[in-house]
Scaffold this motif. Structure first.
Motif, PDB file in Angstrom:
ATOM      1  N   LEU A  86      83.979  66.186 -27.493  1.00  0.00           N
ATOM      2  CA  LEU A  86      82.800  65.053 -27.343  1.00  0.00           C
ATOM      3  C   LEU A  86      81.616  65.746 -27.694  1.00  0.00           C
ATOM      4  O   LEU A  86      80.732  65.263 -28.119  1.00  0.00           O
ATOM      5  N   HIS A  87      81.573  66.936 -26.946  1.00  0.00           N
ATOM      6  CA  HIS A  87      80.216  67.493 -26.917  1.00  0.00           C
ATOM      7  C   HIS A  87      80.288  68.537 -28.174  1.00  0.00           C
ATOM      8  O   HIS A  87      79.002  69.379 -28.259  1.00  0.00           O
ATOM      9  N   ASP A 140      75.017  66.314 -16.405  1.00  0.00           N
ATOM     10  CA  ASP A 140      74.821  67.958 -16.179  1.00  0.00           C
ATOM     11  C   ASP A 140      75.656  68.890 -17.276  1.00  0.00           C
ATOM     12  O   ASP A 140      75.063  69.981 -17.310  1.00  0.00           O
ATOM     13  N   LEU A 141      76.774  68.660 -17.924  1.00  0.00           N
ATOM     14  CA  LEU A 141      77.230  69.129 -18.829  1.00  0.00           C
ATOM     15  C   LEU A 141      76.495  69.544 -20.135  1.00  0.00           C
ATOM     16  O   LEU A 141      76.395  70.915 -20.477  1.00  0.00           O
ATOM     17  N   VAL A 142      75.635  68.617 -20.505  1.00  0.00           N
ATOM     18  CA  VAL A 142      74.778  68.755 -21.597  1.00  0.00           C
ATOM     19  C   VAL A 142      73.642  69.922 -21.400  1.00  0.00           C
ATOM     20  O   VAL A 142      73.323  70.828 -21.985  1.00  0.00           O
ATOM     21  N   GLU A 143      73.134  69.961 -20.045  1.00  0.00           N
ATOM     22  CA  GLU A 143      72.352  71.119 -19.510  1.00  0.00           C
ATOM     23  C   GLU A 143      72.775  72.320 -19.537  1.00  0.00           C
ATOM     24  O   GLU A 143      72.407  73.398 -19.729  1.00  0.00           O
ATOM     25  N   ARG A 151      74.160  73.315 -28.171  1.00  0.00           N
ATOM     26  CA  ARG A 151      73.691  71.742 -28.177  1.00  0.00           C
ATOM     27  C   ARG A 151      74.898  71.101 -28.334  1.00  0.00           C
ATOM     28  O   ARG A 151      75.701  71.094 -29.163  1.00  0.00           O
ATOM     29  N   SER A 152      74.738  69.992 -27.242  1.00  0.00           N
ATOM     30  CA  SER A 152      75.768  68.965 -27.140  1.00  0.00           C
ATOM     31  C   SER A 152      75.522  67.710 -28.327  1.00  0.00           C
ATOM     32  O   SER A 152      74.581  67.468 -28.800  1.00  0.00           O
ATOM     33  N   ALA A 153      76.937  67.816 -29.060  1.00  0.00           N
ATOM     34  CA  ALA A 153      76.920  66.875 -30.192  1.00  0.00           C
ATOM     35  C   ALA A 153      76.432  65.574 -29.413  1.00  0.00           C
ATOM     36  O   ALA A 153      76.095  64.656 -30.638  1.00  0.00           O
TER      37      ALA A 153
END
Length: 164
Positions: A86-87, A140-143, A151-153
């Motif tokens: 997902l990310h 938090d996972l994005v950070e 860069r998270s999708a």
């Protein structure tokens, strides 16, 4: 999180029993170099602290799981793979602990954590499925991925959603 996204992450039975938290190379390339999803680290001494440390530090994102990203063999390992997908995290090292009993025990000893899957970011133990899910849900996972230069999708998906 949207209902469809939440439903996509929900496991049969609905529970998240494992504990967990959370590069850019293709899995096939990592596998060809001996450290990819199919690798799993079989061989003598793979459960030693030094061998586990090498695996954990070999890549910015490392997952010890049951099965491979292409074919997870437990729901919790599958959930970790889906969250990473997902990310947009495609470049990570995945090690199948079912292929190597020494590695399976060695990673548990290394982290002092009894369950699989286990996720490591930049050599640091984050946790398992439920922590990674929690990090996904609260942002938090994005950070954490950003700290690794990933860069998270989901950021792009949010931008696309905002345009509508």
């Amino acid at each position: 999180m949207s209902g469809s996204l939440r439903a996509g992450l929900r496991l049969a039975g609905g529970g998240w029993a494992a504990r967990g938290w959370a590069g850019r190379r293709r899995l096939s390339q990592a596998a060809a170099e001996g450290g990819g999803a199919e690798g799993g680290g079989s061989g003598s001494g793979t459960g030693s602290r030094e061998a586990v440390e090498r695996l954990v530090r070999a890549h910015p994102v490392v997952v010890f799981m049951k099965g491979s990203p292409e074919q997870p063999l437990c729901g919790f390992s599958n959930a970790v793979v889906q969250i990473l997908r997902l990310h947009g995290v495609e470049d990570y090292r995945a090690h199948d602990v079912l292929q190597d009993p020494d590695l399976r025990q060695g990673i548990k000893n290394y982290s002092n954590w009894p369950t699989i899957p286990q996720v490591y970011l930049n050599g640091e133990f984050v946790g398992g499925c439920d922590i990674l899910l929690q990090m996904h849900q609260n942002g938090d996972l994005v950070e954490e991925l950003k700290k690794l230069g990933i860069r998270s999708a989901l950021l792009d998906a949010e931008k696309d959603q905002d345009k509508k």
